[in-house]
Enzyme design. Structure first.
Site, mmCIF file in Angstrom:
data_model
loop_
_atom_site.group_PDB
_atom_site.id
_atom_site.type_symbol
_atom_site.label_atom_id
_atom_site.label_comp_id
_atom_site.label_asym_id
_atom_site.label_seq_id
_atom_site.Cartn_x
_atom_site.Cartn_y
_atom_site.Cartn_z
ATOM 1 N N SER A 1 0.891 -1.332 -0.029
ATOM 2 C CA SER A 1 -0.186 0.019 0.032
ATOM 3 C C SER A 1 0.872 1.352 -0.024
ATOM 4 O O SER A 1 2.090 1.228 0.330
ATOM 5 C CB SER A 1 -1.015 -0.001 1.076
ATOM 6 O OG SER A 1 -1.610 1.188 1.478
ATOM 7 N N TYR B 1 -3.080 -0.552 10.338
ATOM 8 C CA TYR B 1 -3.072 -0.784 9.028
ATOM 9 C C TYR B 1 -1.751 -0.435 8.348
ATOM 10 O O TYR B 1 -1.100 -0.968 7.577
ATOM 11 C CB TYR B 1 -4.234 -0.119 8.283
ATOM 12 C CG TYR B 1 -4.203 -0.264 6.908
ATOM 13 C CD1 TYR B 1 -4.711 -1.458 6.188
ATOM 14 C CD2 TYR B 1 -3.641 0.614 5.827
ATOM 15 C CE1 TYR B 1 -5.094 -1.564 4.968
ATOM 16 C CE2 TYR B 1 -3.873 0.428 4.629
ATOM 17 C CZ TYR B 1 -4.398 -0.670 3.991
ATOM 18 O OH TYR B 1 -4.393 -0.996 2.802
#
Length: 692
Positions: free
Chosen positions: A569, A582
């Site tokens: 990501s 996250y």
């Protein structure tokens, strides 16, 4: 009134639907009739015949070759003799009616290429002809006293034809038999199969079935009860669970051995009939004799590799012995080629086995794709049935080695191989995609399958994975030839091992792993619980580690290199608000890419990462609450979140799952073959996340 074409297709489908009658893509059928020549307006006699490479059970009009009978039969006047009969195949093109295909006004389809058996159908004076490869018929055809058995079983209704390679001369021989034996309904072709004929389609089908069922009944009534000999102690089948566990453990090694010359996909078979064959004393002798029917050994090679250890041997012993036997097999295959090749023979195509037999476990078959591997296994099962029948009533005596070589390295077969389209970039590769049931994972599975890979769609939601797998296989002859679904929670070590075991049983191993499974919780530091932290890291950091570790074991066993791709990501390098769990898990994944690239390079395994951002559309993560939370953080309506992300990028474009899938293909499809340890941003340009 039913047309000859409709009758032919109906008969072909009926015969091809029953594997006792013929094998997949084996045999051919024909019908003769009259049509109007669009040039002269006169009637012209035609023959419709199944073309090269088609399958009777699924035969369509486009799979028929259409030839003028007058021109086809006129070829007998220019036939140069058996030594040059291969030249006649090219001559069939000059007998084609129009553009080929079905002779109806307005049709412009090309039609199928005529097969080597076209002469057999055209020269026989009968309106309908069937040429089939039934196990029972080939059992009689390969029996040592096949000619006498044919007389005993059929009397004068079926005539014996000694072995002759398929071609124009065989067509002439069978045409002569039809003329000289008007009472006969067909013939047994030594070492090959059967041919039947009649003046109507129904009668032809009935004659074919009479030959097949009569041979079956004779073998059942007169055959010895144990044609493969007594049971070998220790060679009995393992229990199913143990058998599949052993197969999954051995398959990557065997696949790697079978891929020494060219990458192969595998198929596993453990039917009772096969396991019974491998448990009996005569299986080494019979396996060494090889198959006989041309359709069989073209796909199975001249003989299989047989593990000469009992099922009670340890996996380590089995693996070591397989390596030894593979080296011997390659030497013997090269010697077989050298013994039989002539100066104008095609080059040797590879010395690895197409069939590997492991007593107590089953059969591992190989091919350039899953369908080819599966069909090779099916053909060897046909060969086992043939051996059983021949040994039951006589002894199995396949055609001589030199004749097998003439078929295997036939220039006509070589020409057929040259006509095949170029393989797709990922052909022969097996991919496993976690989180493959939706979003980026589903898009990646679709792209990899479109580029030729076999795909294992892995997801915690098995129903979602099954839906994607079914979609990928929708256009295949069998969906499982393209994709299979497995249910797996990537945080579970045993579940991951089981998923890779299923992948091995389905395709032989794995070459390409996409670590995509993930979830996201949008909370501030003070709101993030230990449970939140553990959940994020269990699925992404721990899950990716476990998947990569299990996949690397298989890739190392295969010895063919491989690819591991992490869907990381932008957040692995960019510090944003309210996503500490996250972002930290994604940073862990990002560094795993670097660590594993450094460690696995010596095995030819490349490890790379993709860093997406703002992939809202179709995303399981965004639809499960993350989207609402991020929208609240940024103060925009949730339905506008994708547009919001796009506007903050340099390119002002929304990132879609298909863009991530394209990046996965870019790094695995061959053009970046020397790239490892790379992170590719797919975020439409986020300057704050530029890699430094």
């Amino acid at each position: 009134m039913t047309s000859p074409v409709e009758e032919l297709l109906n008969r072909s489908h009926a015969l091809g639907a029953d594997p006792r009658n013929t094998n997949f893509a084996g045999g051919n059928t024909s019908a003769k009739g009259v049509a109007v020549d669009p040039v002269t307006g006169s009637d012209v006699e035609l023959m419709w015949v199944k073309g090269s490479g088609g399958d009777l059970g699924t035969l369509a009009e486009s799979g028929l070759a259409v030839l003028r009978l007058d021109r086809l039969r006129a070829l007998t006047g220019v036939y140069p003799g058996v030594e040059r009969e291969d030249e006649m195949v090219a001559a069939f093109d000059f007998c084609a009616f129009g553009l080929g295909g079905v002779a109806e006004p307005g049709r412009t389809q090309r039609g199928a290429a005529p097969s080597i058996d076209t002469a057999m159908h055209g020269l026989v004076e009968a309106a309908h002809v069937d040429h089939l490869h039934p196990d029972a018929g080939i059992a009689i055809a390969t029996a040592a006293d096949g000619e006498e058995l044919t007389r005993r079983i059929f009397g004068d209704r079926v005539v014996w034809v000694p072995w002759r390679r398929p071609g124009f001369q065989l067509g002439l021989d069978i045409a002569a038999i039809r003329r000289e034996h008007p009472q006969a309904i067909g013939c047994i072709l030594g070492g090959h199969g059967i041919t039947a004929w009649a003046d109507t389609s129904d009668a032809c089908q009935a004659n074919s079935l009479e030959i097949i069922r009569t041979a079956e009944a004779y073998i059942a009534e007169h055959g010895r009860p144990e044609p493969f000999g007594p049971v070998l102690p220790g060679y009995e089948p393992l229990a199913e669970e143990d058998r599949h566990a052993r197969a999954a453990a051995l398959f990557p090694l065997i696949r790697g051995l079978a891929s020494t010359d060219a990458r192969q996909v595998g198929h596993f078979t453990d039917t009772p009939e096969l396991l019974e064959f491998l448990s009996r004393a005569e299986h080494p002798r019979l396996a060494a004799l090889g198959t006989s029917c041309p359709d069989h050994f073209l796909r199975t090679k001249v003989a299989p590799l047989v593990l000469d250890l009992p099922a009670t041997a340890s996996p380590e012993e089995a693996a070591a012995r397989l390596r030894e036997l593979h080296a011997v097999y390659r030497e013997e295959y090269r010697a077989y080629y050298d013994r039989n090749a002539s100066p104008d023979s095609p080059a040797m195509r590879g010395a690895d086995p197409a069939i590997v037999l492991v007593p107590g476990v089953g059969m591992f078959s190989f091919g350039k794709d899953k369908q080819t591997a599966r069909v090779a296994g099916e053909f060897y099962l046909n060969a086992v049935n043939v051996m059983r029948g021949a040994e039951a009533v006589s002894s199995y005596a396949p055609i001589p080695e030199a004749e097998k070589f003439r078929i295997e390295y036939w220039e006509l077969e070589e020409a057929k191989l040259r006509r095949l389209p170029a393989p797709k970039p990922l052909a022969g590769r097996v991919a496993l995609v976690t989180g493959g049931g939706s979003g980026i994972g589903a898009a990646t599975a679709r792209r990899l399958a479109a580029e030729g890979a076999c795909v294992v769609v892995a997801d915690r939601d098995l129903a979602a994975a099954e839906k994607v797998a079914a979609e990928l296989g929708a256009r295949a002859y069998r969906a499982a030839d393209v994709a299979v679904a497995v249910g797996v929670d990537v945080s579970g070590e045993e579940q991951i091992a089981a998923a890779f075991g299923q992948a091995a049983l389905a395709f032989g191993g794995v070459d390409l792993i996409v670590n995509n499974a993930g979830l996201s919780l949008s909370r501030s530091l003070l709101e993030t619980t230990v449970q939140d932290w553990d959940l994020q890291h269990d699925v992404m950091a721990r899950g990716s580690f476990l998947v990569s570790r299990e996949g690397a074991r298989i890739m190392i066993d295969q010895g063919m290199g491989g690819d591991i791709v992490y869907i990381s990501s932008k957040n692995s390098v960019f510090a944003g608000p309210n996503n500490v769990a996250y972002g930290a898990a994604k940073a862990d994944q990002a560094h795993q890419v670097r660590l594993l690239a450094a460690e696995l390079g010596e095995y030819g395994i490349r490890v790379n990462g993709i860093n997406p951002d703002g992939v809202v559309r179709g995303s399981g993560i965004f639809s499960s609450g993350w989207g609402a939370n991020r929208a609240a953080v940024y103060g925009v309506p949730e339905e506008k979140l994708g547009e919001f992300y796009a506007q903050r990028t340099l390119l002002k474009r929304e990132v879609l799952p298909e863009h991530i899938a394209a990046a996965v293909f870019a790094v695995t499809g061959g053009d970046l073959s020397l790239t490892t340890g790379l992170h590719i941003p797919v975020d439409a340009g986020v300057a704050a996340a530029f890699l430094r």
